[in-house]
Structure formats: C-alpha cells, structure tokens
Design an enzyme around this catalytic site. Structure first.
Site: not given
Length: 325
Positions: A105, A303
């Site tokens: 991320d 994610h």
C-alpha cells in the site's frame, strides 16, 4: 488466533524523525518491510517468521507517525523524501550497508521511492497492492479532485486536516473494522453498491463500509491490536502521508518518468481497486520496472494481500529473494 512470537526483537533506532520502532527476526541478508495505511509492523506478522526461517534478517518497521515511532507535529515532515531517509537510517542503524525493501500500500510507494532515491542502499524492491507508476502528469490534488463529479475521492477527503480524524476518533475500532472489510475480498461491497472509496456530498466514508462483519484474515484479537495502536497514537500521523502528495510531486520533479532498475517484484489482488485503477501502470512494467523478476495478480484476493493470502505471498517472496544476485 492472536499472533505471538518470542523470537522477535523490538528495537527503537534513531532517525531524523527522532526514533523508528521495528520488529526484527532471523539472521542473514537484511529485508526491510514497510506497511501501509492504516496498519503497522504487525501487518507483516505472517512474513517475519517465514522469511527468518528462509535465512533472512527481517525488520518490519512502524512508519513515522505510526505505533511506537516518532510522530512529528509538522505535516510536511511526512513527505516521501523524509520517509526514504528513515529507511536508509534504519539500515545503517542495524549495521548493514544494503537491504532488500518490500512495501505494501503506501509502503509500496515508500519502498519504490527508497529504491529510486537510494539505489546505493536498496538493492532490490518488492511492491504489494500498489503498482509502481513513475512521477509525472498533473499535480495529484488536481487529479483526485477530477475523479468524481458528484462525490469526493477518499484521498481528497483525507487531505483536509482534521476532517477524517473527526469521523474516525469517536470509534476507532469500528472504523478500522469497516475500512479493512471494505477492501478485503470476502467482505467488500457487492458490485453496484456505493463505492467505499468515495464520499457522498456531506457524507462520511464509514457510511459505505460493511457493518458487523470482519474479513477472514482479521480476528477480534488482530483488530484489537490495530485499534489499540491507533487509539493511543491517533490517526493524524498516518493521514499526513496523504497530505504530502503535492509536496512529493514537487520534491521528485527531477525523477519525472524514472524507471526502477533494481530487481523487483509485484504482488497484487485481482479484486483490489488499486490494481484495477492502475492496470495501465502494470502493463507499463517492461518500461518502468525493467528489472522485474515476477509479477503476480492473486485471484479472489483484495487489498491486504500479505494478510489475506499469507502462505502464497510467503512462497512468492521467498522464491524471489532466493533468485536475487
């Protein structure tokens, strides 16, 4: 099950921020793990023992603003060049000259820029969830402002100081649970539901999060750990990363369009909005990541790849590390 390992060592090492907290395990070539938002060193709890067992010295840090690392008051202290400096200082504080760096991320962007700005220190780079896209194009705040006609993109929402904090602070644990659920494969909103990456007029992000459900990778004790960290530190340090994107764009002007030439790795989730929105960046890897060793899009994964699919990610990481010069 709550993750505990008596073989890890917690360290506080000096940096220009003041201190960086990290958790270390194993011996061998150094691998530095950099987390994303809103996470911590703990996001790498599955990778620490696996990489240590494979013959590496692994250090998972709390990025400045998070956990037990320092939290400067100045918003500008969270620009990417300062986070790169922290990473280089961690390597030096651990008595090493070079390291492999892996990020997830925001950690992927931090890792990529660490490799870009300090190729003398970071000899290889692994990116998870957020593809590498060289600096370029219009000012980021202008790009985000144009992304939704009648709604607001979450990055723009985060960029205004105090606004997201006011939404999160009354119920940090509940907000985190919803955020994690919104971006995980098994709990994300159904196709056609309001997108949790956008805020409606006068609304909040949370009103679009799934309620009352946790993704399979996140038990109550894991959520307790994350919540306790942010209840103690607040969210401002973490959110300040979003508030420096225009500064980063200015700071990195000399690197416009620059490729990452070190041996590299990419792992993303096929159901992650980051990999869908940035599909063109992945297609550009032959140009932007000429040292790419392997690229993986995990089917049915969202994610939080290294937590949703720890065994698969550990195998990919150890295979890649073993193939490095």
């Amino acid at each position: 099950m709550h993750w505990q390992d008596t073989n890890v060592t917690h360290r506080l090492v000096p940096s220009s921020a003041g201190r960086i907290h990290l958790v270390e395990q194993g011996s061998g070539p150094l691998v530095l793990l950099v987390h994303g938002f809103p996470e911590s060193w703990y996001s790498w709890r599955h990778q620490l023992p696996a990489l240590a067992d494979a013959g590496y010295r692994v250090a998972a840090l709390d990025v400045r603003g998070y956990g037990r690392s320092s939290k400067p008051d100045d918003t500008a202290a969270y620009r990417i060049v300062d986070l790169v400096a922290d990473n280089a200082e961690v390597v030096r504080a651990l008595g090493e000259d070079t390291a492999v760096i892996v990020g997830h991320d925001w950690g992927a962007a931090i890792a990529a820029n660490s490799a870009l700005l300090r190729p003398d220190v970071f000899r290889a780079v692994g990116l998870m969830s957020v593809p590498y896209a060289p600096r370029g194009g219009p000012r980021p705040s202008e790009v985000f402002a144009a992304m939704a006609a009648n709604e607001e993109f979450y990055v723009s929402y985060f960029q205004r100081p105090g606004r997201a904090e006011a939404e999160i602070e009354p119920d940090v644990r509940g907000w985190l649970a919803g955020f994690y659920a919104a971006l995980s494969a098994d709990t994300m909103p159904a196709q056609g539901a309001p997108d949790p990456h956008f805020v409606g007029t006068g609304g909040t992000l949370r009103e679009r999060f799934p309620a009352g459900v946790l993704p399979a990778w996140l038990g109550e004790s894991e959520l307790d750990f994350y919540a306790a960290e942010f209840e103690r530190t607040g969210l401002t340090g973490a959110l300040n990363r979003y508030r420096n994107m225009d500064r980063d764009w200015e700071d990195l002007a000399a690197f416009d369009g620059s490729p990452l030439t070190q041996p590299s790795l990419f792992v993303g989730g096929r159901l992650d909005a980051s990999t869908m929105w940035l599909a063109d960046a992945i297609e550009a890897y032959p140009t932007t990541l000429p040292g790419l060793v392997s690229s993986h899009l995990l089917d049915g994964c969202g994610h939080f790849v290294q937590q949703e699919r720890p065994d698969e990610v550990n195998r990919i990481l150890t295979d890649w590390l073993a193939a490095l010069p």
